[in-house]
Motif scaffolding. Structure first.
Motif, short mmCIF file in Angstrom:
data_model
loop_
_atom_site.label_atom_id
_atom_site.label_comp_id
_atom_site.label_asym_id
_atom_site.label_seq_id
_atom_site.Cartn_x
_atom_site.Cartn_y
_atom_site.Cartn_z
N UNK A 78 4.63 -7.49 -6.97
CA UNK A 78 4.01 -7.05 -5.71
C UNK A 78 3.70 -5.54 -6.03
N UNK A 79 4.47 -4.83 -6.93
CA UNK A 79 4.40 -3.38 -6.74
C UNK A 79 2.84 -3.20 -7.65
N UNK A 80 2.58 -3.97 -8.41
CA UNK A 80 1.29 -3.79 -8.94
C UNK A 80 0.01 -3.79 -8.10
N UNK A 81 0.26 -5.07 -7.16
CA UNK A 81 -0.64 -5.22 -5.98
C UNK A 81 -0.81 -4.25 -5.11
N UNK A 82 0.27 -3.64 -4.76
CA UNK A 82 0.50 -2.50 -3.82
C UNK A 82 -0.28 -1.43 -4.48
N UNK A 83 -0.14 -1.01 -5.87
CA UNK A 83 -0.62 0.02 -6.47
C UNK A 83 -2.18 -0.12 -6.71
N UNK A 84 -2.80 -1.13 -6.77
CA UNK A 84 -4.17 -1.32 -6.89
C UNK A 84 -4.69 -1.34 -5.34
N UNK A 85 -4.09 -1.59 -4.52
CA UNK A 85 -4.45 -1.51 -2.97
C UNK A 85 -4.51 -0.27 -2.54
N UNK A 86 -3.52 0.63 -3.27
CA UNK A 86 -3.39 2.25 -2.78
C UNK A 86 -4.53 2.84 -3.42
N UNK A 87 -4.82 2.61 -4.91
CA UNK A 87 -5.81 3.13 -5.50
C UNK A 87 -7.28 2.90 -4.81
N UNK A 88 -7.28 1.75 -4.23
CA UNK A 88 -8.73 1.22 -3.40
C UNK A 88 -8.70 2.10 -2.36
N UNK A 89 -7.71 2.28 -1.61
CA UNK A 89 -7.89 3.11 -0.40
C UNK A 89 -8.08 4.60 -0.35
N UNK A 90 -7.48 5.09 -1.82
CA UNK A 90 -7.58 6.32 -1.86
C UNK A 90 -9.16 6.66 -2.54
N UNK A 91 -9.90 5.88 -2.96
CA UNK A 91 -11.15 5.89 -3.16
C UNK A 91 -11.52 5.71 -4.80
#
Length: 183
Positions: A78-91
């Motif tokens: 779940x941590x890795x998924x949240x990290x990739x989602x956050x990176x996507x949102x940060x551009x």
């Protein structure tokens, strides 16, 4: 009386063509037995090799290494998924590689991808067309349905004509009776 004519019969065992057939079959049987013996020998060697691996304790590692490719790239935490989602949102720039194919499938199932969702109905129509051309069972069922429809239509036509025929038969019987009375 001489029995030499028997050698000319097709079923006689002394005929050379029959002897040749027997010889060919015997050779074929020998080849098959040799192939079978070789396969049995290979199986025996494989079993001995597996037994040696099991005894030495290397058998489990070899089995795990052989199956390791199936388990590589498992589910993300779940941590890795949240990290990739956050990176996507940060551009963060997308490099074009999909790390988890299940995410792509989820979006297509939910209908977020427009082109792919439209393609689904096209693929269904293409499959129906391919079935209608290439699948013999589909063609047989289609012919059977057509024949059923045609037979029902013929039966309906016959039912419609039946009253007309019966009335015309009654009229012809009456006319015959009248002719007999006149004569």
């Amino acid at each position: 009386m001489s029995l030499s004519f028997l050698q000319k019969k097709s079923w006689h065992t002394a005929k050379t063509s029959n002897q040749e057939k027997v010889w060919i079959e015997e050779e074929k049987k020998k080849k098959d037995e040799a192939i079978l013996a070789e396969k049995l020998k290979e199986i025996k060697e494989e079993r001995e090799h597996e037994e040696m691996l099991r005894i030495t304790g290397r058998g489990d590692e070899a089995d795990q290494a052989a199956l390791a490719w199936m388990y590589s790239g498992g589910k993300k935490t779940e941590e890795e998924e949240n990290q990739t989602a956050e990176e996507f949102l940060l551009g963060k720039k997308f490099d074009g590689k999909v790390e988890d194919a299940s995410d792509v499938m989820k979006t297509t199932e939910e209908g977020f991808v427009g082109g792919l969702m439209q393609q689904k109905s096209v693929n269904e129509r293409n499959e129906e067309f391919a079935h209608s051309i290439h699948d013999p069972l589909y063609a047989m069922k289609k012919r059977q349905m057509e024949m059923t429809v045609a037979s029902r239509k013929r039966q309906r036509d016959m039912d419609m004509l039946k009253p007309d025929v019966s009335t015309s038969e009654k009229k012809s019987k009456k006319e015959k009776k009248e002719k007999k009375k006149k004569h």
